[in-house]
Design a protein around this motif. Structure first.
Motif, PDB file in Angstrom:
ATOM      1  N   GLY A   1       0.792  -1.213   0.000  1.00  0.00           N
ATOM      2  CA  GLY A   1       0.000   0.000   0.000  1.00  0.00           C
ATOM      3  C   GLY A   1       0.830   1.271   0.000  1.00  0.00           C
ATOM      4  O   GLY A   1       0.313   2.354   0.268  1.00  0.00           O
ATOM      5  N   ILE A   2       2.078   1.148  -0.314  1.00  0.00           N
ATOM      6  CA  ILE A   2       2.951   2.327  -0.354  1.00  0.00           C
ATOM      7  C   ILE A   2       3.235   2.645  -1.822  1.00  0.00           C
ATOM      8  O   ILE A   2       3.609   1.792  -2.595  1.00  0.00           O
ATOM      9  N   VAL A   3       3.059   3.901  -2.171  1.00  0.00           N
ATOM     10  CA  VAL A   3       3.305   4.339  -3.545  1.00  0.00           C
ATOM     11  C   VAL A   3       4.608   5.150  -3.546  1.00  0.00           C
ATOM     12  O   VAL A   3       4.790   6.063  -2.759  1.00  0.00           O
ATOM     13  N   VAL A   4       5.480   4.831  -4.489  1.00  0.00           N
ATOM     14  CA  VAL A   4       6.745   5.544  -4.620  1.00  0.00           C
ATOM     15  C   VAL A   4       6.599   6.552  -5.751  1.00  0.00           C
ATOM     16  O   VAL A   4       6.194   6.209  -6.849  1.00  0.00           O
ATOM     17  N   ILE A   5       6.878   7.794  -5.402  1.00  0.00           N
ATOM     18  CA  ILE A   5       6.825   8.857  -6.412  1.00  0.00           C
ATOM     19  C   ILE A   5       8.265   9.161  -6.810  1.00  0.00           C
ATOM     20  O   ILE A   5       9.089   9.491  -5.964  1.00  0.00           O
ATOM     21  N   PRO A   6       8.603   9.055  -8.113  1.00  0.00           N
ATOM     22  CA  PRO A   6       9.972   9.324  -8.552  1.00  0.00           C
ATOM     23  C   PRO A   6      10.379  10.764  -8.278  1.00  0.00           C
ATOM     24  O   PRO A   6       9.535  11.645  -8.214  1.00  0.00           O
ATOM     25  N   ASN A   7      11.640  11.002  -8.139  1.00  0.00           N
ATOM     26  CA  ASN A   7      12.153  12.364  -7.883  1.00  0.00           C
ATOM     27  C   ASN A   7      11.838  13.304  -9.015  1.00  0.00           C
ATOM     28  O   ASN A   7      11.658  14.485  -8.804  1.00  0.00           O
ATOM     29  N   ASP A   8      11.826  12.786 -10.221  1.00  0.00           N
ATOM     30  CA  ASP A   8      11.596  13.654 -11.374  1.00  0.00           C
ATOM     31  C   ASP A   8      10.100  13.807 -11.694  1.00  0.00           C
ATOM     32  O   ASP A   8       9.727  14.283 -12.735  1.00  0.00           O
ATOM     33  N   TYR A   9       9.226  13.401 -10.712  1.00  0.00           N
ATOM     34  CA  TYR A   9       7.785  13.525 -10.896  1.00  0.00           C
ATOM     35  C   TYR A   9       7.385  14.984 -10.916  1.00  0.00           C
ATOM     36  O   TYR A   9       7.786  15.765 -10.058  1.00  0.00           O
TER      37      TYR A   9
END
Length: 115
Positions: free
Chosen positions: A105-113
């Motif tokens: 249930g954890i979403v990873v948002i990229p740094n370049d998002y």
């Protein structure tokens, strides 16, 4: 007549001595010429040996240069291949890690998002 024979005998002895000296002088000239030719031949043989050695040295150095270049090229190709494999491995691991986090249930948002 005996005196005359003695004089002739002395002249014959002198002629023989002169011929011997002339023959010996001729032999000495011939020997000097042989020694001179042998010396020239030795110089020529030495020159050819030095040329051959120089050629072999040049060939050996050229081969060493080529081998060094081939080793450097192979090393560069191996480095490129290793980097590509490492990049593939890290990319797969990142995808697997994101999938595990997603199941938790954890979403990873990229740094370049960008929004």
């Amino acid at each position: 007549g005996c005196v005359w024979l003695g004089v002739v005998g002395r002249n014959d002895t002198r002629d023989m001595d002169l011929r011997k000296r002339l023959d010996q002088a001729q032999r000495e000239r011939e020997l000097k010429e042989v020694v001179k030719i042998q010396h020239q031949q030795r110089i020529t043989v030495d020159w050819h040996a030095k040329c051959e050695l120089a050629e072999h040295t040049h060939i050996r150095r050229r081969r060493e240069t080529i081998m060094k270049q081939e080793v450097e090229q192979a090393s560069n190709e191996l480095r490129i291949a290793r980097r590509a494999k490492l990049k593939d491995l890290l990319t797969k691991e990142m995808i697997e890690y994101k999938e595990e986090l997603k199941t938790m249930g954890i979403v990873v948002i990229p740094n370049d998002y960008q929004h």
